[in-house]
Design an enzyme around this catalytic site. Structure first.
Site, PDB file in Angstrom:
ATOM      1  N   GLY B 512       0.806  -1.208   0.000  1.00 51.27           N
ATOM      2  CA  GLY B 512       0.000   0.000   0.000  1.00 51.27           C
ATOM      3  C   GLY B 512       0.838   1.255   0.000  1.00 51.27           C
ATOM      4  CB  THR B 594       1.791   3.823  12.655  1.00 50.05           C
ATOM      5  OG1 THR B 594       2.643   4.342  11.637  1.00 50.05           O
ATOM      6  CG2 THR B 594       0.923   4.939  13.191  1.00 50.05           C
ATOM      7  CD  GLN B 598       2.020  -1.350   9.206  1.00 50.42           C
ATOM      8  OE1 GLN B 598       2.741  -0.389   8.979  1.00 50.42           O
ATOM      9  NE2 GLN B 598       1.466  -2.064   8.249  1.00 50.42           N
ATOM     10  CD  GLU B 665       1.262  -9.166   3.602  1.00 55.54           C
ATOM     11  OE1 GLU B 665       0.628 -10.147   3.240  1.00 55.54           O
ATOM     12  OE2 GLU B 665       1.628  -8.265   2.824  1.00 55.54           O
TER      13      GLU B 665
END
Ligand code: FES
Ligand code: FES
Lengths: 167, 698
Positions: B512, B594, B598, B665
């Site tokens: 993204g 942030t 993650q 991920e």
């Protein structure tokens, strides 16, 4: 079957007519358009719907609205009257104690209720001394907030935020 | 397409920024899909199939229709026709054929949620059941070879690995298993749909408003310009909200029956186990051949995946072994067993998550076999170039992650002997696992930048149909736009989550920020070329996602290393993970605040997969038995011990102008292996199947 009842939510008085099957959560979300408490499971398994009901943290999806006629409810939104964030809310922002934010209002109501329980000396399963004051270390906080799932996995930051306020 | 010609100078990028939407999220005033205001919206509740395969022979809706508050009941007999028979999964209420348990057979629309639900229970359906298969059997005669993976070929063979294995000084052959898992974002999938004058307006809990628009336009035979899709706040996705699922189709179809009126449908938690995808179970056969010094001579990784007869998604688990370590010979293969169950889909680190469990456990087992430290074994097999493509890496800092992690974790003092540390009734052990994740870029996003006001104080409206599913797109893209325009973040007004802003790639594939960010940088560059840094009110420029000119020249991946400590109770077998450390090399980190979330989130997912998550299928009916949070366990707060995260400074000029790699991920990759390896070190018991539960140690 439908019944009339009143609820005070975040300081506002509401009169409503609900189906006897309507939960407090659905009364808030679907009847009053108060969507701060979230629906994650509707079965008391995730904590997203946690509100303070007459001062205690409560799973609003497991509470029938008609059983709480006249109740005082505080949602996470109500913890920030006029937009002034509650110290716990500010700590969540500062520590990034969330990602998607869907569990967050429930986490915050749960933490507010939990701090109050601890202040009154309520022990948890990880409390060693059952008679003394409760000292909220990380293990205590994690244990006491384990009824609130966070699928984004923000737990480490949630404990950071709550620890800061509990100090 | 060009790339941005100005160098990207990070100011806001690299600085911690709280989420702009944070105050709304902590108050609960950020609105998620089903909370879209609209007081006369109808509630939808579905009727679902109770068999895995068969046919509806009769359906009686009269009792449901008679219930007060019910506005319509749709079945395959009266529902509007879709433009085409889309994949069976999208072709909701179009025929009497049942392809999977939980398939929608009818939908009730009512003025209250209680009435909708009660009415759905009054619909009576007669079904003829047909034989089915629901549970993965790797010896199934139906096993087939898929044409390709989502990225890359199905099978890949270099040299003669079987000959190399036969000739190796040491050969390890093992089979690892990973279960079916469900994403279960905390916000259930939800859609609010309304048809107005032939236009379809949809609020959808999606990772990709553009993809949802495409799917709806195709199904209903509309121009994409006649479909609006909006997703302002999305309560997690992890892949399940990437593709468009039957629930969105059903809601839009039902809304067609009541034009001008909104229909809203949020799935129950139980329905979240039926129709919105899952990570398929895998059986993974791994063989490693090595010389006595631990240099790999052969790697084979052969995977059999659980699949669906309705649609194909191949969990590319063996792809992990294509690039991880050097070896002269190599074979990776994927096979699928098609079953009468729903369609699997991407789930956080598809391929890498289960593939790394097998690959990184096998490396640990080989290290033990050879008597070499598991970190040292990995260092000895560090490739010079990408073993799969032969390309040099744009940057590969796995070795640095392993070294730094070893130092921070205190690995040097580790005694390799298993079952040697019993403290207060708990066996303790430590383990390591490597991580890798590619840096893809999705084409086809569009960004528009418009000046509001004039001169030095001009604001910039930046529009892109990105989705923020919790990864922090609002903060990250604001910072990127500010740096690309060389202004402060307070002058950026970022608008996302709406197809009105043009097409855009998904929040997925850890791509993204790369894809949207590169597009915003390109648009900013054009804007400054055109108007300089003192624009007039209304000046506007836009851009499409530029191609990466280095794409064919370098192999681009993020890397990481996980270190964990495990404690297993000597009497009960209870397994705890008191300590985890993840060290990552993932390019420039846009927002340290942030980003840490993650990484922590990924690691927590890895822990959850290692110890808790497993969807159990009932072969008789083809449904998931443990279909709620009481049965399908995800990690809770108290399951998580001390989590530690570090990232290395990594300057990669090839990935994109910002120098970023995706981080959504990589945090999960290798965690389950590290935990299994630590559990072996603690107890001497090797568990090759997830989740690792206490019975393994008794
Ligand atoms: S919605 Fe109430 S506990 Fe999940
Ligand atoms: S922040 Fe997404 S579930 Fe907790």
């Amino acid at each position: 079957m439908k019944l009339d009842l009143t609820l005070t939510v975040d300081g506002h008085h509401h009169s409503l007519t609900v189906d006897t099957r309507t939960t407090v959560l659905d009364a808030l979300r679907e009847h009053l358009d108060i969507t701060s408490p979230k629906k994650g499971c509707d079965h008391g398994q995730c904590g997203a719907c946690t509100v303070l009901l007459d001062g205690r943290r409560t799973l609003s999806c497991l509470s029938l609205a008609v059983a709480h006629d006249g109740a005082e409810i505080t949602t996470a939104d109500g913890l920030a009257p006029d937009g002034e964030l509650h110290p716990l809310q500010q700590a969540f922002v500062d520590h990034d104690a969330y990602q998607c934010g869907y569990c967050t209002p429930g986490q915050i109501c749960s933490a507010v209720g939990m701090l109050d329980e601890a202040a009154h000396g309520a022990p948890s399963v990880v409390t060693d001394d059952l008679t003394g004051d409760v000292r909220l270390d990380r293990a205590e906080i994690a244990e006491r907030l384990s009824g609130n799932l966070c699928r984004c996995g923000a737990y480490a930051h949630i404990v950071d935020a709550v620890e800061q306020v509990a100090r | 397409m060009t790339t941005a010609s100005r160098p990207f100078v990070p100011h806001a990028v690299g600085t911690a920024m709280p989420r702009p939407e944070g105050p709304q999220k902590v108050r609960g005033t950020a609105r998620y899909t089903v909370e879209t205001p609209g007081s006369d919206a109808l509630y939808l509740f579905p009727v679902q199939a109770g068999v895995a395969r068969g046919r509806v022979t009769a359906i009686d809706t009269s009792a449901a229709e008679a219930l007060e508050g019910v506005v319509a009941v749709l079945t395959h007999e009266n529902a509007p026709r879709l433009a085409r028979e889309a994949d069976a999964d999208h072709g909701v209420l179009q025929s009497s054929t049942i392809h999977q348990h939980g398939q929608y057979l009818a939908a009730v629309l009512a003025t209250s949620s209680e009435s909708a639900r009660e009415a759905a229970s009054l619909v009576s359906v007669e079904v003829v059941e047909e034989p089915h298969a629901a549970v993965l059997d790797e010896d199934s005669p139906d096993l087939y070879t898929p044409e390709a993976l989502v990225v890359g070929v199905t099978d890949d063979t270099r040299g003669d690995p079987e000959a190399a294995l036969a000739a190796s000084a040491v050969t390890l052959r093992r089979t690892y298993r990973t279960p079916m898992e469900h994403h279960q974002p905390l916000e259930p999938h939800a859609t609010v749909a309304c048809w107005e004058d032939g236009r379809l307006v949809v609020h959808d809990a999606t990772q990709a408003v553009s993809w949802t628009r495409q799917a709806l336009a195709a199904a209903f035979g509309l121009d994409e310009s006649d479909v609006d899709v909006v997703a302002q706040h999305v309560g997690g996705g992890f892949g399940s909200k990437g593709g468009t699922h039957p629930n969105t189709m059903l809601t839009a179809l039902a809304a067609q029956a009541v034009p001008g009126r909104s229909v809203r449908y949020a799935l129950t938690r139980q329905q979240m186990f039926d129709l919105v995808g899952y990570r398929p179970a895998t059986v993974q056969h791994v063989a490693l051949g090595a010389d006595r010094e631990g240099r790999l001579t052969a790697i084979t990784h052969d995977v059999v995946d659980q699949g669906s007869k309705i649609g194909e998604f191949v969990e590319p688990a063996a792809a992990f072994s294509r690039g991880m370590y050097a070896a002269e010979t190599r074979r990776t293969t994927h096979r699928v067993v098609p079953l009468d169950i729903g369609v699997p889909t991407f789930m956080r680190a598809p391929g890498e998550a289960p593939g790394s469990f097998a690959g990184e456990c096998a490396m640990d087992e080989l290290a033990i076999e050879l008597g070499i430290d598991p970190i040292e074994l990995r260092l000895r097999n560090e490739p010079e170039v990408d073993p799969e493509s032969g390309l040099p890496y744009s940057s590969r800092n796995l070795v640095a992650c392993l070294r730094r992690g070893a130092e921070r974790f205190g690995w040097a003092d580790r005694d390799p002997a298993p079952r040697a540390r019993l403290v207060d009734g708990w066996w303790h052990g430590t383990g390591v696992g490597s991580a890798s994740f590619p840096v893809p870029r999705f084409p086809g996003s569009e960004a528009t930048i418009r000046a509001t006001g004039t001169g030095d104080t001009a604001g910039y409206t930046v529009e892109i149909a990105a989705s923020d599913i919790g990864q922090g797109a609002r903060a990250a893209l604001t910072a990127i736009a500010a740096d690309a325009l060389d202004v402060g973040v307070e002058r950026i007004d970022l608008r996302i989550g709406d197809t009105a802003f043009g097409p855009a790639g998904p929040a997925g594939g850890s791509a993204g920020t790369t894809s949207w960010g590169a597009t915003i940088v390109e648009a900013a560059d054009r804007f400054r070329d055109k108007y300089g840094d003192h624009p007039e009110d209304g000046d506007e420029a836009d851009a499409h996602t530029p191609d990466n000119p280095w794409a064919g020249e370098y192999s681009m991946h993020a890397f990481g290393a996980h270190f964990v400590e495990v404690a297993v109770h000597a009497d009960t077998g209870e397994i705890r993970v008191p300590r985890m450390l993840g060290v990552f090399a993932a390019g420039r980190i846009v927002n340290p605040l942030t980003a840490r979330s993650q990484f922590l989130g990924g690691m927590t997912w890895g822990l959850s997969a290692a110890l808790h998550e497993e969807s159990v299928l009932d072969d008789r009916f083809g449904h998931v038995v443990n279909r709620d949070f009481a049965g399908y366990h995800v990690a809770t707060n108290a399951d998580v011990g001390t989590l530690d995260v570090e990232w290395l400074d990594e300057d990669d000029p090839y990935v994109n102008p910002m120098g970023t790699k995706g981080i959504g991920e990589i945090g999960i990759v290798g965690v389950a292996a590290a935990i299994a390896n630590a559990a072996y070190h603690a107890t001497g018991v090797r568990v090759r199947s997830l989740p690792i539960t206490l019975d393994a140690f008794l």
